[in-house]
Every structure is written in structure tokens, then in C-alpha cells.
Design a protein around this motif. Sequence first.
Motif, short mmCIF file in Angstrom:
data_model
loop_
_atom_site.label_atom_id
_atom_site.label_comp_id
_atom_site.label_asym_id
_atom_site.label_seq_id
_atom_site.Cartn_x
_atom_site.Cartn_y
_atom_site.Cartn_z
N VAL A 126 -1.64 -0.52 2.53
CA VAL A 126 -2.45 -0.36 3.74
C VAL A 126 -1.94 -1.29 4.83
O VAL A 126 -1.28 -2.31 4.55
N LEU A 127 -2.23 -0.93 6.08
CA LEU A 127 -1.91 -1.74 7.24
C LEU A 127 -3.21 -2.21 7.88
O LEU A 127 -4.15 -1.43 8.04
N ILE A 128 -3.27 -3.49 8.23
CA ILE A 128 -4.47 -4.10 8.79
C ILE A 128 -4.10 -4.81 10.09
O ILE A 128 -3.08 -5.50 10.17
N GLU A 129 -4.96 -4.67 11.09
CA GLU A 129 -4.70 -5.30 12.38
C GLU A 129 -5.24 -6.72 12.44
O GLU A 129 -6.32 -7.01 11.93
N GLY A 130 -4.47 -7.59 13.08
CA GLY A 130 -4.92 -8.95 13.37
C GLY A 130 -5.29 -9.05 14.84
O GLY A 130 -4.55 -8.59 15.71
N GLY B 183 -7.90 -13.48 13.31
CA GLY B 183 -8.12 -13.01 11.96
C GLY B 183 -8.14 -11.50 11.85
O GLY B 183 -7.69 -10.79 12.76
N VAL B 184 -8.65 -11.02 10.71
CA VAL B 184 -8.79 -9.59 10.47
C VAL B 184 -9.71 -8.99 11.53
O VAL B 184 -10.82 -9.48 11.75
N LYS B 185 -9.26 -7.94 12.19
CA LYS B 185 -10.06 -7.36 13.26
C LYS B 185 -11.46 -7.00 12.80
O LYS B 185 -12.46 -7.28 13.49
N GLN B 186 -11.57 -6.39 11.62
CA GLN B 186 -12.89 -5.97 11.13
C GLN B 186 -13.81 -7.16 10.90
O GLN B 186 -14.99 -7.12 11.22
N GLN B 187 -13.27 -8.25 10.33
CA GLN B 187 -14.07 -9.45 10.10
C GLN B 187 -14.56 -10.03 11.42
O GLN B 187 -15.72 -10.42 11.56
N LEU C 211 -10.77 3.53 0.20
CA LEU C 211 -11.18 3.03 1.51
C LEU C 211 -12.45 3.73 1.98
O LEU C 211 -13.38 3.09 2.50
N VAL C 212 -12.49 5.05 1.79
CA VAL C 212 -13.66 5.83 2.20
C VAL C 212 -14.88 5.44 1.37
O VAL C 212 -15.98 5.23 1.91
N ARG C 213 -14.70 5.32 0.06
CA ARG C 213 -15.81 5.00 -0.83
C ARG C 213 -16.44 3.65 -0.50
O ARG C 213 -17.67 3.48 -0.58
N HIS C 214 -15.59 2.70 -0.12
CA HIS C 214 -16.10 1.36 0.19
C HIS C 214 -16.42 1.20 1.68
O HIS C 214 -16.71 0.09 2.13
N GLN C 215 -16.36 2.32 2.42
CA GLN C 215 -16.72 2.36 3.84
C GLN C 215 -15.95 1.33 4.66
O GLN C 215 -16.50 0.58 5.46
N ILE C 216 -14.63 1.31 4.42
CA ILE C 216 -13.76 0.37 5.10
C ILE C 216 -13.16 1.04 6.33
O ILE C 216 -12.53 2.09 6.25
N GLU C 217 -13.34 0.40 7.47
CA GLU C 217 -12.71 0.82 8.70
C GLU C 217 -11.74 -0.27 9.15
O GLU C 217 -11.90 -1.43 8.80
N GLY C 218 -10.76 0.11 9.95
CA GLY C 218 -9.82 -0.88 10.44
C GLY C 218 -8.58 -1.01 9.60
O GLY C 218 -7.73 -1.87 9.85
#
Length: 248
Positions: free
Chosen positions: A105-109, A176-180, A236-243
Motif C-alpha cells: 500500500v501507499l500512504i501519504e505524509g 505524519g500520516v495524513k489520516q492520523q 482496507l475496506v473491511r477495516h474502513q481505512i481511507e487514505g
Amino acid sequence: MSPLALPQTPPDIAKEIAPTGTLRAVINFGNPILARKDPSSGAPVGVSVDLAQALAKQLNLPLTLVPVESAGKSVETVTQGQADIGFFAIDPVRGKGITFTPPYVLIEGSYLVKKDSPLLNNAQVDQAMHRVVVGKGSAYDLFLTRELKEAQLVRAPTSPLVVPFFMEGTYDVAAGVKQQLESDAKKFDGLRLLPGRFMVIEQAMGQPHSVSKRAQETLANFVANMKSNGFVRDSLVRHQIEGATIAP
């Protein structure tokens, strides 16, 4: 194709991946996109937990999860032989002791500032007058240590503590992590994210450098299969992860 349909790994290769006969997977709670504690049970849940469970099934081995609170501790646990696999942001500093798979996966900072901050974009951050709070040993810490030439880094104990740490002092930016950061911005008044991102983090699985080439190839193939068969997307969908997006 479900993960249960993956071919079983030969016992000799499974032994090379997990010499103790149990797959030990370190789980980092410092990155909420990958793992967190279940609110009701306190047990580790998330994409990294799902991947560890699927790998244990493929290896036909029992699984032990080793929870930690920071990326730095996760790296230490694997490099010191206390875990067989981990889930890491790919970084050259960590690469000295860990062999990474291709990313899954790719995650934005992102950067976060106070609403009255004069900062309007990412390019304005790297100035000598600015102090940037980052989680100690995180991918953002490692990246910004290399990339920031003027601004001063201030290290919070862990990534989840970056915004509370930021709010307690006279700091200019939190990274940090955009979602956080988005989540924390809702808990504290007077905060806003700068538009865009300052980095994209490639999240991968990793093993100690000392493992065999066959063990490395087996884990890389496992990650490739988990991406192609939809397992990572479904998790990702099951754990409702966005970003987070699936790595190509």
C-alpha cells in the motif's frame, strides 16, 4: 482467488522464514492505517494483522503477534531476531538491517499547522525559524531528516503522540500520516492540514537481512499474490481505512 487457495509453502522454506516453528510477526500500533487495538477486546486488528494471519496459513505455522507502539521499535524487534516479519515503510536507513518486499500500500505524509499559522503550502515549511514535530524513528522522521535543510525537527515519542505533543508546545508544524493528522484535527480546535502531501510512503513487509534468498522470494511472492487476488483491497475496506491506496 482467496488466500486459503494459495499453495502451501514447503516446510523447509517455512523453517527458513520462521526458525522457531512459529511465525512471529511484529505489529506496529504507531500507524493506524495498518494496525490498531480493537476497542472492545484490545486485540490487534488491521491490514497488517490480516496479512500476518494469511501468511501463517500459507506456511502452515502457528502465529504469534508481537505488538509495539512505534516504527523504531518494530525495526528493532525484527533486526534483533525477536520477530520473523514486520510491516514497514521502505526506507534506506531501515534497509541496512531489513530486506523489504515490494510495497503493498501507499500512504501519504502531510503537514498540519494551527489555523492562524502563516504557512499556506508545503514549500514554506523548510525555514530556519520553523520547528517540525515528528514521531521518533517513523518514516517521516527518517525522510525529513534527509530532506529538511533549514527547519528543526522535534521528535515526539511515537507517531500517535505527534499532535498532542505539538499542541503542548510552541511548535510550527506537525508531520505524519495524513489520516492520523485528519483525525487529530477533529479532536483539537484550531488546526488545519496544508494542502497536498510532502511524501508518499511505500508500505512493505520485511525480514532480517540474514534470511535466505528463498525466504525473501517467498515473502515477496506472497505480497504480490495478496495484492493481485484482492486480499489487501478487501482488508482496507473491511477495516474502513481511507487514505491508503494499493501499490501498483
